[in-house]
Design a protein around this motif. Structure first.
Motif, PDB file in Angstrom:
ATOM      1  N   PHE A  43      29.745  42.219  48.396  1.00 12.68           N
ATOM      2  CA  PHE A  43      29.968  40.831  47.977  1.00 12.68           C
ATOM      3  C   PHE A  43      31.258  40.716  47.166  1.00 12.68           C
ATOM      4  O   PHE A  43      32.076  39.817  47.393  1.00 12.68           O
ATOM      5  N   PHE A  44      31.450  41.635  46.226  1.00 10.43           N
ATOM      6  CA  PHE A  44      32.664  41.593  45.395  1.00 10.43           C
ATOM      7  C   PHE A  44      33.930  41.720  46.250  1.00 10.43           C
ATOM      8  O   PHE A  44      34.903  40.991  46.040  1.00 10.43           O
ATOM      9  N   ILE A  45      33.917  42.625  47.214  1.00 16.56           N
ATOM     10  CA  ILE A  45      35.098  42.812  48.052  1.00 16.56           C
ATOM     11  C   ILE A  45      35.318  41.594  48.946  1.00 16.56           C
ATOM     12  O   ILE A  45      36.457  41.125  49.120  1.00 16.56           O
ATOM     13  N   ALA A  46      34.245  41.066  49.519  1.00 20.77           N
ATOM     14  CA  ALA A  46      34.362  39.889  50.381  1.00 20.77           C
ATOM     15  C   ALA A  46      34.920  38.704  49.606  1.00 20.77           C
ATOM     16  O   ALA A  46      35.774  37.957  50.111  1.00 20.77           O
ATOM     17  N   GLU A  47      34.469  38.528  48.375  1.00 25.02           N
ATOM     18  CA  GLU A  47      34.959  37.425  47.551  1.00 25.02           C
ATOM     19  C   GLU A  47      36.436  37.615  47.195  1.00 25.02           C
ATOM     20  O   GLU A  47      37.202  36.654  47.152  1.00 25.02           O
ATOM     21  N   ARG A  48      36.819  38.848  46.956  1.00 18.82           N
ATOM     22  CA  ARG A  48      38.219  39.124  46.636  1.00 18.82           C
ATOM     23  C   ARG A  48      39.125  38.785  47.821  1.00 18.82           C
ATOM     24  O   ARG A  48      40.217  38.236  47.649  1.00 18.82           O
ATOM     25  N   ILE A  49      38.674  39.119  49.027  1.00 12.73           N
ATOM     26  CA  ILE A  49      39.461  38.823  50.226  1.00 12.73           C
ATOM     27  C   ILE A  49      39.517  37.315  50.472  1.00 12.73           C
ATOM     28  O   ILE A  49      40.572  36.755  50.770  1.00 12.73           O
ATOM     29  N   LYS A  50      38.366  36.667  50.352  1.00 15.81           N
ATOM     30  CA  LYS A  50      38.274  35.227  50.615  1.00 15.81           C
ATOM     31  C   LYS A  50      38.919  34.407  49.500  1.00 15.81           C
ATOM     32  O   LYS A  50      39.471  33.344  49.729  1.00 15.81           O
TER      33      LYS A  50
END
Length: 346
Positions: A43-50
C-alpha cells in the motif's frame, strides 16, 4: 485490504484515489496492524507511485490522532519538521523554541528516532546528546515541564504507538511513505498554529488544502533547508500562508530585514553534538551571525503567524531583545534542568 490495494495499485493509468471512507478503512487496518506487513508495504509503495490525495492524507492524520495521546497545554505553535532528520543544515527550530517561549508563545516540538529516506539527525538525537532520554519520561512529567517553561517535547512513538509498530516496515522500505507527511500533523498539544516543513514546492497546494481541512487557525508551510520548517538565511524562502481563505504564496527574504548572511563552510555533516553546540552558542550570544540571524528570522515569522507581533520586522527586534537579555537562555537552562530532573518545578 486486498480490495483497497487493487484500487491504488493498478498501475500508473489504472490506479485511482480512494474515497474518504475507503481511506479511513485502509488507515485503520494499517495502524492497528490488521493488514499484513506485505499488504502494508504494498500500500505504501502504491501510494507513493500514485501520489496520495488530500483525502487519503487526511484519513491517515485522522486515524493517527485517534490512536495518539494528546494533551492540550496552552494555545501555542506546533513546529513540524522532518522526522527523517537533518544532515547538512543547522536545526534552527530548536533554539527558536526557547526564544518563542521567552516571548510568551508556547511551543510544541515532536520527533522520533531517525527514519528513511534521509536518516539524518533528529531532535530526539539532540536530547540524547544532552543526556535527556525523553522516551523514558512519563507523559505527565513532559507536560509539567511544558507548563513551567512553555516548551513541550513529544516523543512521537511513545505518544502515538502505531508509529512505533510500523517502524520496522518503514525501515525495510527505506523510502518516503504517506506517514512522512501525516506523522507531523498529529497535533499533540492541540495547537491552533503550525509551521510545517516540506521538501518540494509541488506539494504546497495539496498540503495547504489538507491543513485547511484539519482546521488550524493559521499555518505556514515552509520549503526550508532539507524539507524543514526553518527559514533560509542566505537566500529567500518560499512559504504558503494558510489563513481561512485562499492559501497564498509568501516569499520570506532575509535581506528585507537586514539579516541575509552567508553560512560558514562546513566540510562534514551536522552531528547531534554540532547541533547542540551551535544551539547553545546562539542562546549565549556567541554564535556565528548567520545562525543567530536565522533563529531571529524563524522566531519573528512564527511570532507574526501567531499574532504576537504586528509585523515580521517587529518580531526580529523582539527576538533580538530576548537573545540579548538572556531571557531565551534562561528558559533553555530551566527546561534542560527540568528535563534532566535536576530542577524543581513549582
Amino acid at each position: 485490504m486486498i480490495n483497497l490495494l487493487k484500487e491504488v495499485a493498478r498501475g500508473k493509468r489504472g490506479a485511482r484515489d480512494l474515497s474518504m471512507e475507503e481511506s479511513l478503512q485502509a488507515a485503520e487496518w494499517i495502524m492497528t496492524r490488521k493488514a499484513t506487513p506485505a499488504q502494508i508495504g504494498a500500500f505504501f509503495i502504491a501510494e507513493r507511485i500514485k501520489m496520495e490525495s488530500v483525502e487519503e492524507l487526511e484519513a491517515f492524520v485522522t486515524v493517527l490522532r485517534k490512536h495518539a495521546e494528546r494533551a492540550p497545554v496552552r494555545k501555542g505553535i506546533d513546529c513540524a519538521g522532518p522526522y527523517d532528520g537533518r544532515k547538512k543544515s543547522f536545526m534552527a527550530t530548536f533554539p527558536t523554541a526557547f526564544v518563542l517561549a521567552a516571548a510568551g508563545l508556547p511551543v510544541t516540538l515532536h520527533s522520533a528516532p531517525s527514519l528513511p529516506p534521509k536518516w539524518g539527525t533528529t531532535l530526539l538525537d539532540l536530547l540524547l546528546e544532552m543526556g535527556i532520554d525523553a522516551q523514558r519520561m512519563q507523559k505527565d512529567a513532559l507536560i509539567r515541564v511544558a507548563e513551567a517553561t512553555g516548551v513541550l517535547f513529544v516523543p512521537a512513538e511513545m505518544w502515538c504507538p502505531p508509529l512505533k509498530e510500523l517502524r520496522s516496515i518503514r525501515e525495510e522500505l527505506g523510502m518516503r511513505t504517506v506517514l512522512n507527511s501525516a506523522e507531523k500533523l498529529v497535533n499533540y498539544s492541540g495547537s491552533p498554529y503550525i509551521v510545517y516543513g516540506v521538501y518540494h514546492n509541488t506539494v504546497f497546494e495539496r498540503m495547504s488544502k489538507l491543513i485547511q481541512n484539519l482546521q488550524y487557525e493559521k499555518a505556514l508551510i515552509v520549503q526550508g533547508p532539507e524539507g524543514s520548517e526553518d527559514m533560509f538565511i542566505d537566500r529567500a524562502t518560499r512559504t504558503y500562508i494558510v489563513d481561512g481563505g485562499e492559501p497564498r504564496l509568501h516569499v520570506v527574504n532575509p535581506d528585507e530585514y537586514g539579516l541575509e548572511t552567508p553560512l560558514p563552510e562546513k566540510e562534514n555533516g551536522w552531528t547531534a553534538a554540532d547541533q547542540l553546540r551551535v544551539t547553545e552558542e546562539v542562546l549565549r550570544g556567541e554564535a556565528h551571525m548567520a545562525f543567530t540571524n536565522q533563529v531571529m528570522l524563524c522566531g519573528a515569522v512564527r511570532l507574526h503567524l501567531a499574532g504576537r507581533v504586528g509585523s515580521v520586522e517587529e518580531g526580529v527586534y523582539t527576538c533580538k531583545s530576548l537573545l540579548d537579555s538572556g531571557a531565551a537562555l534562561d528558559i533553555f537552562r530551566t527546561w534542560c534542568g527540568a528535563m534532566l530532573g535536576k530542577e524543581q518545578l513549582i
